[in-house]
Design a protein around this motif. Structure first.
Motif, PDB file in Angstrom:
ATOM      1  N   TRP A 118      14.381  -0.842  12.609  1.00 32.99           N
ATOM      2  CA  TRP A 118      13.544  -0.100  12.999  1.00 32.99           C
ATOM      3  C   TRP A 118      12.668   0.349  11.732  1.00 32.99           C
ATOM      4  CZ3 TRP A 118      12.367   4.984  12.283  1.00 32.99           C
ATOM      5  CH2 TRP A 118      10.906   5.422  12.912  1.00 32.99           C
ATOM      6  N   LEU A 119      13.590   1.081  10.862  1.00 34.95           N
ATOM      7  CA  LEU A 119      12.940   1.524   9.640  1.00 34.95           C
ATOM      8  C   LEU A 119      12.276   0.708   8.819  1.00 34.95           C
ATOM      9  CD1 LEU A 119      12.753   4.131   7.474  1.00 34.95           C
ATOM     10  CD2 LEU A 119      14.700   2.944   6.489  1.00 34.95           C
ATOM     11  N   VAL A 120      12.834  -0.701   8.805  1.00 34.81           N
ATOM     12  CA  VAL A 120      12.178  -1.600   7.687  1.00 34.81           C
ATOM     13  C   VAL A 120      10.823  -2.272   8.437  1.00 34.81           C
ATOM     14  CG1 VAL A 120      12.607  -4.096   6.943  1.00 34.81           C
ATOM     15  CG2 VAL A 120      14.280  -2.337   6.744  1.00 34.81           C
ATOM     16  N   TRP A 121      11.009  -2.467   9.644  1.00 33.04           N
ATOM     17  CA  TRP A 121      10.022  -2.740  10.441  1.00 33.04           C
ATOM     18  C   TRP A 121       8.912  -1.805  10.517  1.00 33.04           C
ATOM     19  CZ3 TRP A 121       8.933  -2.194  16.419  1.00 33.04           C
ATOM     20  CH2 TRP A 121       7.681  -3.203  16.716  1.00 33.04           C
ATOM     21  N   THR A 122       8.883  -0.492  10.660  1.00 35.23           N
ATOM     22  CA  THR A 122       7.698   0.560  10.571  1.00 35.23           C
ATOM     23  C   THR A 122       7.277   0.522   8.888  1.00 35.23           C
ATOM     24  OG1 THR A 122       9.552   2.410  10.342  1.00 35.23           O
ATOM     25  CG2 THR A 122       8.551   1.622  12.211  1.00 35.23           C
ATOM     26  N   LYS A 123       8.130   0.499   8.026  1.00 33.01           N
ATOM     27  CA  LYS A 123       7.871   0.702   6.321  1.00 33.01           C
ATOM     28  C   LYS A 123       7.307  -0.809   5.782  1.00 33.01           C
ATOM     29  CE  LYS A 123       7.955   4.923   5.967  1.00 33.01           C
ATOM     30  NZ  LYS A 123       7.097   5.787   5.611  1.00 33.01           N
ATOM     31  N   THR A 124       7.149  -1.792   6.926  1.00 35.09           N
ATOM     32  CA  THR A 124       6.762  -3.003   6.027  1.00 35.09           C
ATOM     33  C   THR A 124       5.363  -3.230   5.822  1.00 35.09           C
ATOM     34  OG1 THR A 124       9.042  -4.157   6.611  1.00 35.09           O
ATOM     35  CG2 THR A 124       7.151  -5.578   6.180  1.00 35.09           C
ATOM     36  N   ASP A 125       4.742  -3.225   4.805  1.00 38.80           N
ATOM     37  CA  ASP A 125       3.371  -3.743   4.755  1.00 38.80           C
ATOM     38  C   ASP A 125       2.843  -5.023   5.071  1.00 38.80           C
ATOM     39  OD1 ASP A 125       0.404  -3.240   4.242  1.00 38.80           O
ATOM     40  OD2 ASP A 125       0.789  -3.265   2.008  1.00 38.80           O
ATOM     41  N   ALA A 183      11.781  -8.995   5.402  1.00 38.38           N
ATOM     42  CA  ALA A 183      10.949  -8.077   4.498  1.00 38.38           C
ATOM     43  C   ALA A 183      11.919  -7.912   3.431  1.00 38.38           C
ATOM     44  CB  ALA A 183      10.620  -6.706   4.943  1.00 38.38           C
ATOM     45  N   VAL A 184      11.404  -7.484   2.225  1.00 34.04           N
ATOM     46  CA  VAL A 184      12.121  -7.295   1.025  1.00 34.04           C
ATOM     47  C   VAL A 184      11.924  -5.938   0.637  1.00 34.04           C
ATOM     48  CG1 VAL A 184      12.719  -9.561   0.374  1.00 34.04           C
ATOM     49  CG2 VAL A 184      10.523  -8.445  -0.359  1.00 34.04           C
ATOM     50  N   PRO A 185      12.819  -5.210   0.060  1.00 34.24           N
ATOM     51  CA  PRO A 185      12.406  -3.694  -0.519  1.00 34.24           C
ATOM     52  C   PRO A 185      11.814  -3.759  -1.823  1.00 34.24           C
ATOM     53  CG  PRO A 185      14.741  -4.255  -0.924  1.00 34.24           C
ATOM     54  CD  PRO A 185      14.268  -5.286  -0.131  1.00 34.24           C
ATOM     55  N   VAL A 186      10.617  -3.130  -1.918  1.00 31.67           N
ATOM     56  CA  VAL A 186       9.714  -3.148  -3.282  1.00 31.67           C
ATOM     57  C   VAL A 186       9.555  -1.899  -4.000  1.00 31.67           C
ATOM     58  CG1 VAL A 186       8.850  -5.576  -2.581  1.00 31.67           C
ATOM     59  CG2 VAL A 186       7.630  -3.232  -1.920  1.00 31.67           C
ATOM     60  N   ARG A 196       0.891  -1.085  -0.131  1.00 28.55           N
ATOM     61  CA  ARG A 196       0.113  -0.053   0.224  1.00 28.55           C
ATOM     62  C   ARG A 196       0.936   1.233   0.044  1.00 28.55           C
ATOM     63  NH1 ARG A 196      -3.447  -1.106   5.246  1.00 28.55           N
ATOM     64  NH2 ARG A 196      -1.379  -1.890   5.788  1.00 28.55           N
ATOM     65  N   GLU A 197       0.434   2.335  -0.254  1.00 26.68           N
ATOM     66  CA  GLU A 197       1.096   3.639  -0.485  1.00 26.68           C
ATOM     67  C   GLU A 197       1.719   3.840   0.918  1.00 26.68           C
ATOM     68  OE1 GLU A 197       0.205   8.463  -1.559  1.00 26.68           O
ATOM     69  OE2 GLU A 197      -1.052   6.821  -2.425  1.00 26.68           O
ATOM     70  N   GLY A 198       2.792   4.345   1.148  1.00 28.69           N
ATOM     71  CA  GLY A 198       3.363   4.903   2.217  1.00 28.69           C
ATOM     72  C   GLY A 198       4.535   3.541   2.870  1.00 28.69           C
ATOM     73  N   TYR A 199       4.141   2.489   2.211  1.00 31.45           N
ATOM     74  CA  TYR A 199       5.145   1.385   2.750  1.00 31.45           C
ATOM     75  C   TYR A 199       6.151   1.372   1.494  1.00 31.45           C
ATOM     76  CZ  TYR A 199       1.873   0.453   6.419  1.00 31.45           C
ATOM     77  OH  TYR A 199       0.870   0.654   7.318  1.00 31.45           O
ATOM     78  N   TRP A 200       7.300   0.765   2.017  1.00 30.18           N
ATOM     79  CA  TRP A 200       8.533   0.685   1.137  1.00 30.18           C
ATOM     80  C   TRP A 200       8.839  -1.115   0.956  1.00 30.18           C
ATOM     81  CZ3 TRP A 200      12.313   4.769   3.897  1.00 30.18           C
ATOM     82  CH2 TRP A 200      11.500   6.121   3.622  1.00 30.18           C
ATOM     83  N   PHE A 201       8.457  -1.751   2.089  1.00 30.72           N
ATOM     84  CA  PHE A 201       9.147  -3.064   1.931  1.00 30.72           C
ATOM     85  C   PHE A 201       7.788  -4.116   2.058  1.00 30.72           C
ATOM     86  CE2 PHE A 201      12.324  -0.565   3.745  1.00 30.72           C
ATOM     87  CZ  PHE A 201      13.632  -1.070   3.341  1.00 30.72           C
ATOM     88  N   ALA A 202       8.016  -5.241   1.465  1.00 34.42           N
ATOM     89  CA  ALA A 202       7.013  -6.187   1.635  1.00 34.42           C
ATOM     90  C   ALA A 202       7.591  -7.502   2.300  1.00 34.42           C
ATOM     91  CB  ALA A 202       6.571  -6.636   0.173  1.00 34.42           C
TER      92      ALA A 202
END
Length: 92
Positions: A71-78, A27-30, A13-19
């Motif tokens: 922390w960044l990956v955790w907060t930005k993972t959808d 998580a992986v960057p998408v 979804r919008e606002g997330y950087w990782f799946a």
């Protein structure tokens, strides 16, 4: 699992950087932001590990960097972090 299923499972979804990873934990960057932050972290981490003068300084710089990146990956993972055994069937 087809390529289309794999591609759809990695949409965020919008606002997330990782799946979330499809198998395992993590998580992986998408998005471009996810890839940029991952590459920037890897370069900065490599520089600290290779050029810090002592082991104490390396650890003192590397551990906080790793914690902040995680922390960044955790907060930005959808979809959050949890163990997965394939794509979620109920995901929209």
């Amino acid at each position: 699992m087809s390529v289309r299923d794999y591609r759809d499972a990695l949409k965020v979804r919008e606002g997330y950087w990782f799946a979330p990873k499809l198998f395992g934990w993590g998580a992986v960057p998408v998005t471009w932001q996810g890839w940029l932050s991952t590459i920037a972290f890897a370069v900065a981490f490599a520089l600290v590990i290779n050029w810090a003068p002592t082991r104490f300084v390396r650890i003192g710089l590397a551990v906080p960097m790793l914690v902040v990146f995680m922390w960044l990956v955790w907060t930005k993972t959808d979809g959050g972090f949890r163990w997965r055994w394939g794509p979620d069937r109920d995901r929209d």
